[in-house]
Scaffold this motif. Structure first.
Motif, PDB file in Angstrom:
ATOM      1  N   VAL A  37      40.990  34.953 -84.897  1.00  0.00           N
ATOM      2  CA  VAL A  37      40.451  33.743 -84.751  1.00  0.00           C
ATOM      3  C   VAL A  37      40.064  33.277 -86.125  1.00  0.00           C
ATOM      4  N   THR A  38      40.018  31.991 -86.492  1.00  0.00           N
ATOM      5  CA  THR A  38      39.503  31.437 -87.745  1.00  0.00           C
ATOM      6  C   THR A  38      38.167  30.457 -87.497  1.00  0.00           C
ATOM      7  N   LEU A  39      37.389  30.464 -88.075  1.00  0.00           N
ATOM      8  CA  LEU A  39      36.180  29.867 -87.897  1.00  0.00           C
ATOM      9  C   LEU A  39      36.479  28.369 -88.071  1.00  0.00           C
ATOM     10  N   ASN A  64      28.707  25.869 -92.857  1.00  0.00           N
ATOM     11  CA  ASN A  64      27.766  27.174 -92.893  1.00  0.00           C
ATOM     12  C   ASN A  64      26.913  27.557 -91.991  1.00  0.00           C
ATOM     13  N   ARG A  65      26.348  26.210 -91.542  1.00  0.00           N
ATOM     14  CA  ARG A  65      24.980  26.516 -90.855  1.00  0.00           C
ATOM     15  C   ARG A  65      25.417  26.109 -89.306  1.00  0.00           C
ATOM     16  N   ASP A  66      26.411  25.967 -88.836  1.00  0.00           N
ATOM     17  CA  ASP A  66      26.815  25.585 -87.372  1.00  0.00           C
ATOM     18  C   ASP A  66      26.532  26.583 -86.630  1.00  0.00           C
ATOM     19  N   LEU A  67      25.402  26.938 -86.446  1.00  0.00           N
ATOM     20  CA  LEU A  67      25.075  28.289 -85.515  1.00  0.00           C
ATOM     21  C   LEU A  67      25.505  28.046 -84.081  1.00  0.00           C
ATOM     22  N   ALA A  68      25.750  26.785 -83.600  1.00  0.00           N
ATOM     23  CA  ALA A  68      26.429  26.935 -82.280  1.00  0.00           C
ATOM     24  C   ALA A  68      27.606  27.458 -82.217  1.00  0.00           C
ATOM     25  N   ARG A  72      29.820  30.954 -79.218  1.00  0.00           N
ATOM     26  CA  ARG A  72      31.243  30.918 -78.805  1.00  0.00           C
ATOM     27  C   ARG A  72      31.921  32.088 -79.198  1.00  0.00           C
ATOM     28  N   LEU A  73      31.597  32.564 -80.300  1.00  0.00           N
ATOM     29  CA  LEU A  73      32.260  33.894 -81.023  1.00  0.00           C
ATOM     30  C   LEU A  73      32.038  35.055 -80.045  1.00  0.00           C
ATOM     31  N   VAL A  74      30.808  35.116 -79.933  1.00  0.00           N
ATOM     32  CA  VAL A  74      30.092  36.173 -79.032  1.00  0.00           C
ATOM     33  C   VAL A  74      31.012  36.507 -77.696  1.00  0.00           C
ATOM     34  N   ARG A  75      31.105  35.381 -77.176  1.00  0.00           N
ATOM     35  CA  ARG A  75      31.776  35.157 -75.663  1.00  0.00           C
ATOM     36  C   ARG A  75      33.340  35.573 -75.813  1.00  0.00           C
ATOM     37  N   LEU A  76      34.022  35.026 -77.059  1.00  0.00           N
ATOM     38  CA  LEU A  76      35.257  35.304 -77.261  1.00  0.00           C
ATOM     39  C   LEU A  76      35.358  36.985 -77.573  1.00  0.00           C
ATOM     40  N   ILE A  77      34.589  37.513 -78.264  1.00  0.00           N
ATOM     41  CA  ILE A  77      34.721  39.111 -78.223  1.00  0.00           C
ATOM     42  C   ILE A  77      34.405  39.626 -77.106  1.00  0.00           C
ATOM     43  N   TYR A  90      33.613  35.940 -96.962  1.00  0.00           N
ATOM     44  CA  TYR A  90      32.364  35.788 -96.614  1.00  0.00           C
ATOM     45  C   TYR A  90      31.684  35.299 -95.504  1.00  0.00           C
ATOM     46  N   ARG A  91      32.057  33.961 -94.862  1.00  0.00           N
ATOM     47  CA  ARG A  91      31.180  33.503 -93.620  1.00  0.00           C
ATOM     48  C   ARG A  91      31.690  34.117 -92.657  1.00  0.00           C
ATOM     49  N   ALA A  92      32.982  34.645 -92.415  1.00  0.00           N
ATOM     50  CA  ALA A  92      33.458  35.342 -91.239  1.00  0.00           C
ATOM     51  C   ALA A  92      32.626  36.655 -91.411  1.00  0.00           C
TER      52      ALA A  92
END
Length: 422
Positions: A37-39, A64-68, A72-77, A90-92
């Motif tokens: 998955v790519t951010l 970088n500050r798109d906390l929303a 989504r990433l938590v649910r995906l995992i 870095y960001r990932a």
């Protein structure tokens, strides 16, 4: 050896770049089922991964500050049932480690691809950047350094030594073997005379690569052409510099190429727009890497695999091994004057194509994959490894359902044909 049954690789972007292409090449050799998955920026490497049969998702992160993007990433995992998350860039690494912990994944690996002395992925290493990195590093189980140099930098930062594993980048050396026919074809396609002396470079056109110094050094050699492969925000400035130096007709910046990973389809080869990287290296007579901030130096290794003599300012892949392993690679000063002088001396010596040096075999991609597999096994414990199922047909299922809240076209999905990923 125990291995995870399902791995999710989280990366900041999938445009053409060294870390992105290294991930694609590595997935061809890892004996585990993997999704990616790519951010941001699902670019050319995303298309290449899908062509390889790897399922690729796009989180649609806006900055970088798109906390929303985090939930989504938590649910995906969590929904994917992954038992190991591997982050890249870095960001990932920041978001991926945090999301994996929130999703209850015990095993998290991060690869540090681009840590320099004063910058990480081109951004200055300020107190905030370093502090956030170290805070989230503690959420992982292992941090992979792509060179001994990067491992030393991580230890100096305060990353515990027992969490650092050196897994060098790898190359598919056979793909870069010099081919005179490829040289002739690439030169014809690029409009380069058959008898021209061509100095080359490969990389992102960004300030940290110091390609302005290479343009100046080549402009000072009246019979030399410069072939600089890559794209980035410095392209217009470099072209303007070449014009100002009266060398516009001798400086060629053709853009991005298909990269170091062999395409799997004819359509992918055509879509690259340029000859593949091995052909472009074949068209060169000398390779120069003027960058002062390298974490590994993959392009230098690829040039050596193509039989090119190399001038480099810094390249941990070469600098970290005995000099006898890398004949043909010459370390030079960073300043324009010293680079110009070294270029003049080398061209006067008239070096031709060279044998492939031992350092190239040291960094074979299969060996790199074995070392990374060992890192995975060390984290996941002693449970029996789940057998890898036989290849499956591609599945163009609904990716939007795979990543809740993401706006992604339904065709942007596939199944890892080689490893049977769901």
């Amino acid at each position: 050896m125990s291995l995870p049954s399902r791995v999710l690789h989280v990366i900041t972007g999938l445009g053409v770049g060294g870390a992105e292409q290294q991930l694609r090449l590595m997935l061809r050799h890892l004996p585990v089922r993997s999704d990616v998955v790519t951010l941001t920026n699902p670019g050319a490497v995303a298309d290449g991964l899908r062509a390889d049969g790897v399922r690729v998702g796009h989180l649609g992160m806006r900055g970088n500050r798109d906390l929303a993007a985090l939930p989504r990433l938590v649910r995906l995992i969590r929904d994917g049932g992954y038992d190991l998350v591997h982050t890249h860039l870095y960001r990932a690494c920041v978001y991926g480690r945090l999301a994996a912990r929130m999703a209850g994944v015990r095993h998290v690996v991060a690869t540090e691809h681009s840590l320099g002395d004063a910058a990480i992925e081109g951004r200055p290493l300020g107190t905030g950047t370093r502090g956030l990195y170290l805070a989230t590093e503690r959420l992982g189980g292992a941090t992979v350094a792509v060179s001994v140099t990067v491992a030393d930098r991580l230890r100096a930062w305060g990353v515990p030594a027992d969490r650092i594993h050196v897994v060098p980048n790898g190359i598919d050396a056979v793909r870069f073997r010099y081919d005179p026919a490829a040289r002739a074809a690439a030169r014809t396609r690029l409009g380069l005379p058959a008898d021209a002396t061509v100095v080359g470079g490969v990389g992102r056109l960004v300030p940290g690569k110091r390609y302005d110094r290479l343009v100046r050094a080549c402009a000072a050699q009246p019979d030399v052409r410069l072939l600089l492969v890559g794209d980035g925000p410095e392209r217009a400035r470099l072209l303007h510099l070449a014009r100002a130096l009266g060398a516009a007709d001798r400086v060629l910046l053709p853009g991005e190429c298909g990269g170091a990973v062999a395409p799997v389809t004819a359509a992918e080869e055509v879509a690259a727009g340029l000859p593949p990287l091995p052909h472009l290296l074949a068209a060169m007579d000398l390779f120069v890497s003027p960058s002062t901030e390298e974490a590994f130096g993959l392009s230098v290794l690829e040039a050596l695999a193509a039989g090119l003599p190399v001038l480099h300012v810094t390249c941990p892949a070469v600098d970290d091994v005995p000099g006898s392993e890398a004949p043909g690679a010459y370390r030079v000063g960073a300043e324009t004057e010293r680079l110009t002088a070294a270029l003049r001396v080398h061209l006067a010596a008239g070096h031709g194509r060279l044998p492939v040096p031992p350092v190239v075999r040291r960094y074979d991609i299969a060996r790199a994959a074995e070392r990374l597999t060992g890192v995975y096994a060390g984290l996941t414990g002693t449970a029996p490894a789940e057998p890898v199922p036989p290849p499956a047909r591609p599945d163009t299922g609904r990716l939007a359902a795979w990543i809740p809240g993401a706006s992604v076209p339904p065709h942007a999905a596939g199944v890892n044909r080689r490893r049977g990923a769901p």
